[in-house]
Scaffold this active site. Structure first.
Site, PDB file in Angstrom:
ATOM      1  N   ALA A  79       0.974  -1.268   0.060  1.00 55.37           N
ATOM      2  CA  ALA A  79       0.108   0.215   0.023  1.00 55.37           C
ATOM      3  C   ALA A  79       1.054   1.354  -0.153  1.00 55.37           C
ATOM      4  O   ALA A  79       0.389   2.312   0.220  1.00 55.37           O
ATOM      5  CB  ALA A  79      -1.038  -0.100   1.168  1.00 55.37           C
ATOM      6  N   GLY A  84      -2.480   0.211  -4.445  1.00 54.89           N
ATOM      7  CA  GLY A  84      -2.573  -0.070  -3.158  1.00 54.89           C
ATOM      8  C   GLY A  84      -2.645   1.206  -2.371  1.00 54.89           C
ATOM      9  O   GLY A  84      -3.656   1.362  -1.587  1.00 54.89           O
ATOM     10  N   SER A 211      -4.540  -9.792 -13.621  1.00 52.89           N
ATOM     11  CA  SER A 211      -4.361  -8.878 -14.761  1.00 52.89           C
ATOM     12  C   SER A 211      -4.671  -9.248 -16.065  1.00 52.89           C
ATOM     13  O   SER A 211      -4.683 -10.623 -16.287  1.00 52.89           O
ATOM     14  CB  SER A 211      -2.657  -8.436 -14.796  1.00 52.89           C
ATOM     15  OG  SER A 211      -2.745  -7.290 -15.876  1.00 52.89           O
ATOM     16  N   TYR A 260       6.650 -12.509 -14.818  1.00 53.59           N
ATOM     17  CA  TYR A 260       5.466 -11.378 -13.915  1.00 53.59           C
ATOM     18  C   TYR A 260       4.231 -12.088 -14.366  1.00 53.59           C
ATOM     19  O   TYR A 260       3.037 -12.114 -13.464  1.00 53.59           O
ATOM     20  CB  TYR A 260       5.512 -10.180 -14.352  1.00 53.59           C
ATOM     21  CG  TYR A 260       4.456  -9.328 -13.870  1.00 53.59           C
ATOM     22  CD1 TYR A 260       4.340  -8.532 -12.569  1.00 53.59           C
ATOM     23  CD2 TYR A 260       3.604  -9.045 -14.997  1.00 53.59           C
ATOM     24  CE1 TYR A 260       3.002  -7.845 -12.429  1.00 53.59           C
ATOM     25  CE2 TYR A 260       2.226  -8.210 -14.398  1.00 53.59           C
ATOM     26  CZ  TYR A 260       2.183  -7.698 -13.261  1.00 53.59           C
ATOM     27  OH  TYR A 260       1.193  -6.918 -12.959  1.00 53.59           O
TER      28      TYR A 260
HETATM   29  P1  NDP Z   1       3.474  -0.143  -7.802  1.00 49.41           P
HETATM   30  O1  NDP Z   1       4.653  -0.902  -8.011  1.00 49.41           O
HETATM   31  O2  NDP Z   1       3.065   0.997  -7.605  1.00 49.41           O
HETATM   32  O3  NDP Z   1       3.073  -1.217  -6.297  1.00 49.41           O
HETATM   33  C1  NDP Z   1       3.463  -2.188  -6.108  1.00 49.41           C
HETATM   34  C2  NDP Z   1       3.658  -2.231  -4.531  1.00 49.41           C
HETATM   35  O4  NDP Z   1       4.044  -3.694  -4.103  1.00 49.41           O
HETATM   36  C3  NDP Z   1       4.371  -1.447  -3.866  1.00 49.41           C
HETATM   37  O5  NDP Z   1       3.936  -0.784  -2.508  1.00 49.41           O
HETATM   38  C4  NDP Z   1       5.774  -2.172  -3.455  1.00 49.41           C
HETATM   39  O6  NDP Z   1       6.288  -1.622  -2.506  1.00 49.41           O
HETATM   40  C5  NDP Z   1       5.100  -3.489  -3.012  1.00 49.41           C
HETATM   41  N1  NDP Z   1       5.986  -4.548  -2.833  1.00 49.41           N
HETATM   42  C6  NDP Z   1       6.979  -4.796  -3.995  1.00 49.41           C
HETATM   43  N2  NDP Z   1       7.868  -5.880  -3.481  1.00 49.41           N
HETATM   44  C7  NDP Z   1       7.119  -6.151  -2.232  1.00 49.41           C
HETATM   45  C8  NDP Z   1       7.737  -7.059  -1.224  1.00 49.41           C
HETATM   46  N3  NDP Z   1       8.688  -7.911  -1.487  1.00 49.41           N
HETATM   47  N4  NDP Z   1       7.049  -7.003   0.024  1.00 49.41           N
HETATM   48  C9  NDP Z   1       5.913  -6.237   0.266  1.00 49.41           C
HETATM   49  N5  NDP Z   1       5.626  -5.247  -0.738  1.00 49.41           N
HETATM   50  C10 NDP Z   1       6.156  -5.466  -1.913  1.00 49.41           C
HETATM   51  O7  NDP Z   1       2.517  -1.166  -8.944  1.00 49.41           O
HETATM   52  P2  NDP Z   1       1.012  -0.954  -8.852  1.00 49.41           P
HETATM   53  O8  NDP Z   1       0.340  -0.191  -8.081  1.00 49.41           O
HETATM   54  O9  NDP Z   1       0.804  -0.800 -10.483  1.00 49.41           O
HETATM   55  O10 NDP Z   1       0.432  -2.552  -8.697  1.00 49.41           O
HETATM   56  C11 NDP Z   1      -0.338  -3.242  -7.738  1.00 49.41           C
HETATM   57  C12 NDP Z   1      -0.812  -4.268  -8.185  1.00 49.41           C
HETATM   58  O11 NDP Z   1      -1.754  -4.131  -9.226  1.00 49.41           O
HETATM   59  C13 NDP Z   1      -0.071  -5.603  -8.573  1.00 49.41           C
HETATM   60  O12 NDP Z   1      -0.557  -6.608  -8.233  1.00 49.41           O
HETATM   61  C14 NDP Z   1      -0.255  -5.397 -10.096  1.00 49.41           C
HETATM   62  O13 NDP Z   1       0.254  -6.848 -10.854  1.00 49.41           O
HETATM   63  C15 NDP Z   1      -1.655  -5.407 -10.573  1.00 49.41           C
HETATM   64  N6  NDP Z   1      -1.835  -4.657 -11.603  1.00 49.41           N
HETATM   65  C16 NDP Z   1      -1.304  -3.507 -12.015  1.00 49.41           C
HETATM   66  C17 NDP Z   1      -1.640  -2.959 -13.544  1.00 49.41           C
HETATM   67  C18 NDP Z   1      -0.998  -1.800 -13.780  1.00 49.41           C
HETATM   68  O14 NDP Z   1      -1.111  -1.204 -15.151  1.00 49.41           O
HETATM   69  N7  NDP Z   1      -0.051  -0.977 -13.183  1.00 49.41           N
HETATM   70  C19 NDP Z   1      -2.638  -3.556 -14.288  1.00 49.41           C
HETATM   71  C20 NDP Z   1      -2.973  -4.654 -13.579  1.00 49.41           C
HETATM   72  C21 NDP Z   1      -2.745  -5.368 -12.483  1.00 49.41           C
HETATM   73  P3  NDP Z   1       7.470  -0.284  -2.552  1.00 49.41           P
HETATM   74  O15 NDP Z   1       6.636   0.773  -2.616  1.00 49.41           O
HETATM   75  O16 NDP Z   1       8.280  -0.653  -1.435  1.00 49.41           O
HETATM   76  O17 NDP Z   1       8.383  -0.485  -3.907  1.00 49.41           O
HETATM   77 MG1  PMR Z   2       0.002  -3.565 -23.255  1.00 46.09          MG
HETATM   78  C1  PMR Z   2      -5.277  -3.587 -26.455  1.00 46.09           C
HETATM   79  C2  PMR Z   2      -5.053  -3.128 -25.185  1.00 46.09           C
HETATM   80  C3  PMR Z   2      -3.917  -3.147 -24.318  1.00 46.09           C
HETATM   81  C4  PMR Z   2      -4.195  -3.125 -23.044  1.00 46.09           C
HETATM   82  C5  PMR Z   2      -5.286  -2.997 -22.322  1.00 46.09           C
HETATM   83  C6  PMR Z   2      -2.856  -3.243 -22.516  1.00 46.09           C
HETATM   84  C7  PMR Z   2      -2.410  -3.221 -20.969  1.00 46.09           C
HETATM   85  N1  PMR Z   2      -1.937  -3.528 -23.480  1.00 46.09           N
HETATM   86  C8  PMR Z   2      -2.656  -3.410 -24.621  1.00 46.09           C
HETATM   87  C9  PMR Z   2      -1.984  -3.227 -26.084  1.00 46.09           C
HETATM   88  C10 PMR Z   2      -0.678  -3.319 -26.334  1.00 46.09           C
HETATM   89  N2  PMR Z   2       0.328  -3.464 -25.204  1.00 46.09           N
HETATM   90  C11 PMR Z   2      -0.240  -3.355 -27.543  1.00 46.09           C
HETATM   91  C12 PMR Z   2      -0.659  -3.372 -28.880  1.00 46.09           C
HETATM   92  C13 PMR Z   2       1.337  -3.506 -27.228  1.00 46.09           C
HETATM   93  C14 PMR Z   2       2.223  -3.259 -28.382  1.00 46.09           C
HETATM   94  C15 PMR Z   2       2.830  -1.846 -28.690  1.00 46.09           C
HETATM   95  C16 PMR Z   2       1.604  -3.426 -25.971  1.00 46.09           C
HETATM   96  C17 PMR Z   2       2.823  -3.481 -25.325  1.00 46.09           C
HETATM   97  C18 PMR Z   2       3.114  -3.535 -24.122  1.00 46.09           C
HETATM   98  C19 PMR Z   2       4.281  -3.728 -23.285  1.00 46.09           C
HETATM   99  C20 PMR Z   2       5.504  -3.818 -23.821  1.00 46.09           C
HETATM  100  N3  PMR Z   2       2.100  -3.667 -22.889  1.00 46.09           N
HETATM  101  C21 PMR Z   2       2.635  -3.760 -21.741  1.00 46.09           C
HETATM  102  C22 PMR Z   2       4.027  -4.007 -21.931  1.00 46.09           C
HETATM  103  C23 PMR Z   2       4.450  -3.839 -20.890  1.00 46.09           C
HETATM  104  O1  PMR Z   2       5.663  -3.958 -20.218  1.00 46.09           O
HETATM  105  C24 PMR Z   2       3.335  -4.351 -19.716  1.00 46.09           C
HETATM  106  C25 PMR Z   2       3.545  -5.422 -19.199  1.00 46.09           C
HETATM  107  O2  PMR Z   2       3.300  -6.544 -19.955  1.00 46.09           O
HETATM  108  O3  PMR Z   2       3.546  -5.826 -17.821  1.00 46.09           O
HETATM  109  C26 PMR Z   2       3.598  -7.240 -17.457  1.00 46.09           C
HETATM  110  C27 PMR Z   2       2.071  -3.763 -20.332  1.00 46.09           C
HETATM  111  C28 PMR Z   2       0.866  -3.774 -20.314  1.00 46.09           C
HETATM  112  N4  PMR Z   2      -0.296  -3.613 -21.024  1.00 46.09           N
HETATM  113  C29 PMR Z   2      -1.317  -3.666 -20.423  1.00 46.09           C
HETATM  114  C30 PMR Z   2      -0.857  -3.581 -18.959  1.00 46.09           C
HETATM  115  C31 PMR Z   2      -2.401  -3.496 -18.189  1.00 46.09           C
HETATM  116  C32 PMR Z   2       0.113  -3.695 -18.822  1.00 46.09           C
HETATM  117  C33 PMR Z   2       0.829  -3.799 -17.525  1.00 46.09           C
HETATM  118  C34 PMR Z   2       0.990  -4.694 -16.752  1.00 46.09           C
HETATM  119  C35 PMR Z   2       0.250  -5.610 -15.925  1.00 46.09           C
HETATM  120  O4  PMR Z   2      -0.442  -6.653 -16.619  1.00 46.09           O
HETATM  121  O5  PMR Z   2      -0.063  -5.693 -14.887  1.00 46.09           O
END
Ligand code: NDP
Ligand code: PMR
Ligand code: LMG
Length: 385
Positions: A79, A84, A211, A260
């Site tokens: 958080a 978070g 995710s 991941y």
């Molecule tokens: P952040 O990096 O902003 O937050 C992640 C949090 O996890 C931080 O508070 C970090 O702590 C903490 N953390 C990392 N390692 C540890 C550990 N060893 N012990 C305790 N805490 C730890 O990422 P997000 O807010 O984006 O991610 C939150 C969640 O949402 C994740 O589960 C992610 O997979 C999910 N999610 C995110 C998406 C996105 O687009 N960002 C999309 C889909 C899902 P610290 O602050 O100390 O680094």
């Molecule tokens: Mg992705 C079509 C829609 C879409 C969405 C909703 C996401 C979400 N992404 C989309 C499309 C694409 N992405 C396309 C077309 C590309 C090629 C350019 C692309 C690429 C891309 C990269 C390199 N996207 C990424 C990455 C990351 O490094 C991120 C990742 O995979 O993290 C694991 C990511 C993400 N795209 C998302 C979301 C939500 C992520 C963030 C990670 C997560 O799943 O938490």
């Protein structure tokens, strides 16, 4: 109380407004009989900061005779930033929730809570490093000694190592992404199930972040490298680099981005397995969610600078999958506390109007046989079997 306050940092104060019991008007909450509260007095000072002076979880009778639901206690891992933190703030602001911020970096969490404007007394910071199973057990001990009930648990913390070509390892020797995102949370959730079961709160919930990128039935899930657990042979072998594969599917080469995405499949499978094993018996709601693409969070801290620059506008203007941290926080807060989201075993997502809906998981992320196998191997790795 006075003695207790003497041990606590000066930042602590009793909330002046709002109190610790919130009147909940929603009838869905009121239909469940209130059992006796088990909230004991706070007794632990070490590793607990900004503990509220009053005991969260105690109930207060409303003066006007209306039924009240006591303030809930929610534990949110990770958080200290991103989703978070935003969810912690959203929940604390309602006055209906006391938030336990379970974080690896105590000072960072304290600064983040202050910076976000969270009111003193609306949260407690407790140390939790998910990269160490000892730390997970220690957290559970500390939480119990603090005497709060547990009404909702959010497994939110995660790390993403997109450019890593060599693995790093947790204190127990497991590959870091799966170790933190899945195994640490697996142990935490299993240990805290007892506490959730003991809670008398009307709707108890255990939420694990999933995710879209772990779901290959979407475009985002088809961007390489694709998630895939294979037959779990690498996990069964202990994810130990040189002495075996650091990847769940057993591949020889390490890919941080895939690790991941694989960990997210584990998160979604674990939620469903928890649902199958315990929902009926315990009445706890198990849920997962894709909160939207929160392209600005710390999750992408290890990605190349060009990616961090282009990713937010790409998601905002091209995929339109972008969601702000504040909005995503509201979504997660909904899954924690919205009276209409009590269905268990669900993977929630939101449409363009920000309305929640039950989303479909990919075949692999909803495979019950794989979920069972993952459960059994994970139990061994965290020392529960
Ligand atoms: P952040 O990096 O902003 O937050 C992640 C949090 O996890 C931080 O508070 C970090 O702590 C903490 N953390 C990392 N390692 C540890 C550990 N060893 N012990 C305790 N805490 C730890 O990422 P997000 O807010 O984006 O991610 C939150 C969640 O949402 C994740 O589960 C992610 O997979 C999910 N999610 C995110 C998406 C996105 O687009 N960002 C999309 C889909 C899902 P610290 O602050 O100390 O680094
Ligand atoms: Mg992705 C079509 C829609 C879409 C969405 C909703 C996401 C979400 N992404 C989309 C499309 C694409 N992405 C396309 C077309 C590309 C090629 C350019 C692309 C690429 C891309 C990269 C390199 N996207 C990424 C990455 C990351 O490094 C991120 C990742 O995979 O993290 C694991 C990511 C993400 N795209 C998302 C979301 C939500 C992520 C963030 C990670 C997560 O799943 O938490
Ligand atoms: C892999 O790279 C890594 O190799 C791996 O290690 C791991 O990190 C993994 O998933 C994580 O990523 C993958 C990635 C690297 O490459 C790809 O995704 C392949 C395609 C790359 C194509 C990049 C440019 C494409 C430009 C498209 C322009 C739009 C066309 C429409 C697209 C969608 C239609 C369905 O890639 C990167 O690291 C850099 C890529 C950054 C992503 C965003 C690029 C979009 C650029 C567009 C700018 C948007 C500006 C919008 C408007 C701004 C207005 C102010």
């Amino acid at each position: 109380m006075a003695l207790q306050a003497a041990f606590l940092p000066s930042a602590l104060s009793v909330p002046k407004k709002g109190g610790l019991a919130a009147v909940v008007k929603d009838t869905a909450f009121l239909s469940v009989p209130q059992k006796k509260l088990q909230a004991a007095s706070l007794s632990v000072r070490t590793q607990v900061a900004t503990a509220p002076v009053s005991t969260p979880g105690s109930s207060t009778a409303a003066k006007d005779g209306k039924k009240t639901v006591r303030q809930g206690v929610v534990v949110i891992t990770g958080a200290s930033s991103g989703l978070g933190l935003a969810a912690a703030k959203a929940l604390a602001e309602t006055g209906k929730w006391h938030v336990v911020m379970a974080c690896r970096d105590f000072l960072k969490a304290a600064k983040a809570a202050k910076g976000a404007g969270m009111a003193d007394g609306s949260y407690t910071i407790m140390h939790l490093d998910l990269a160490s199973l000892d730390s997970v057990r220690q957290f559970v001990d500390n939480f119990r000694r603090a005497g709060m009930p547990l009404d909702s648990l959010v497994c939110n913390a995660a790390i993403y190592r997109p450019t890593a070509r060599t693995p790093t390892f947790t204190a127990d020797g497991y590959e870091m992404s799966v170790g933190v995102n899945h195994l640490g949370h697996f142990l935490l959730a299993r240990l805290l199930l007892d506490d959730l079961q003991r809670s008398d709160y009307p709707s108890r919930r255990l939420i694990i972040l999933g995710s879209i990128t772990g779901n290959t039935n979407t475009l985002a899930g088809n961007i390489p490298p694709k998630a895939g657990l294979g037959d779990l042979r690498g996990l069964a072998g202990g994810l130990r680099g040189q002495n075996g594969s650091a990847m769940i599917d057993g591949s020889e080469s390490f890919d941080g981005a895939k690790a991941y995405k694989d960990s997210k499949i584990c998160n979604m499978l674990t939620m469903q397995e928890l649902h199958r094993r315990y929902h009926e018996e315990m009445g706890i709601t198990f849920a997962s969610l894709y909160p939207g693409c929160i392209a600005t969070t710390g999750l992408f801290r290890e990605h190349i600078p060009l990616f961090r620059l282009l990713f937010p506008p790409f998601q905002k203007f091209i995929t339109k999958g972008f969601v702000s941290e504040a909005e995503s926080g509201k979504r997660l807060a909904q899954v924690v506390s919205d009276p209409s989201l009590t269905k268990s075993g669900v993977y929630w997502s939101w449409n363009k109007d920000s309305a929640s809906f039950e989303n479909q998981l990919s075949q692999e992320a909803s495979d019950p046989e794989k979920a069972r196998k993952l459960w059994e191997i994970s139990e061994k790795l965290v020392g529960l079997a």
